[in-house]
Design a protein around this motif. Structure first.
Motif, PDB file in Angstrom:
ATOM      1  N   LEU A 198      31.606 -21.505 -10.092  1.00  0.00           N
ATOM      2  CA  LEU A 198      31.307 -22.521 -10.793  1.00  0.00           C
ATOM      3  C   LEU A 198      31.789 -22.626 -12.424  1.00  0.00           C
ATOM      4  N   ALA A 199      31.793 -21.456 -13.013  1.00  0.00           N
ATOM      5  CA  ALA A 199      32.559 -21.270 -14.177  1.00  0.00           C
ATOM      6  C   ALA A 199      33.851 -20.964 -14.235  1.00  0.00           C
ATOM      7  N   GLU A 200      34.502 -21.068 -12.832  1.00  0.00           N
ATOM      8  CA  GLU A 200      36.049 -20.856 -12.852  1.00  0.00           C
ATOM      9  C   GLU A 200      36.455 -19.516 -13.143  1.00  0.00           C
ATOM     10  N   ILE A 201      35.724 -18.529 -13.296  1.00  0.00           N
ATOM     11  CA  ILE A 201      36.133 -17.062 -13.650  1.00  0.00           C
ATOM     12  C   ILE A 201      36.051 -16.259 -12.489  1.00  0.00           C
ATOM     13  N   GLU A 202      36.462 -15.020 -12.326  1.00  0.00           N
ATOM     14  CA  GLU A 202      36.042 -14.002 -11.340  1.00  0.00           C
ATOM     15  C   GLU A 202      34.758 -13.628 -11.410  1.00  0.00           C
TER      16      GLU A 202
END
Length: 87
Positions: free
Chosen positions: A46-50
């Motif tokens: 959702l946070a668009e991080i790994e």
């Protein structure tokens, strides 16, 4: 004149954040995530991080920008503010 080599990255042992606030923030993020019944992988997506980056945030190894954690839920920071303030 001798050519200087450029070393990438930060010097070994250097940090760009303070450890105690990062730990408190990470613990608060984890508590808020667990309260929501959300997997670490889900929040990271959702946070668009790994997922590994989210793990570093929760362990206090990295202090994210506020924008990183407001992507999934604009009110997440409001929920974890009291926990961070107490630490």
């Amino acid at each position: 004149m001798q050519k200087r080599t450029i070393q990438r990255g930060r010097p070994v042992g250097s940090t760009t954040y303070e450890r105690e606030p990062a730990l408190a923030f990470g613990q608060a993020v984890r508590a808020a995530r667990m309260e929501q019944g959300m997997a670490q992988e889900e929040l990271a997506a959702l946070a668009e991080i790994e997922r590994s980056h989210m793990g570093k945030i929760e362990r206090g190894e990295h202090m994210p920008t506020p924008l990183t954690l407001t992507k999934p839920d604009p009110f997440l920071l409001k929920r974890i503010e009291p926990a961070v303030a107490q630490a």
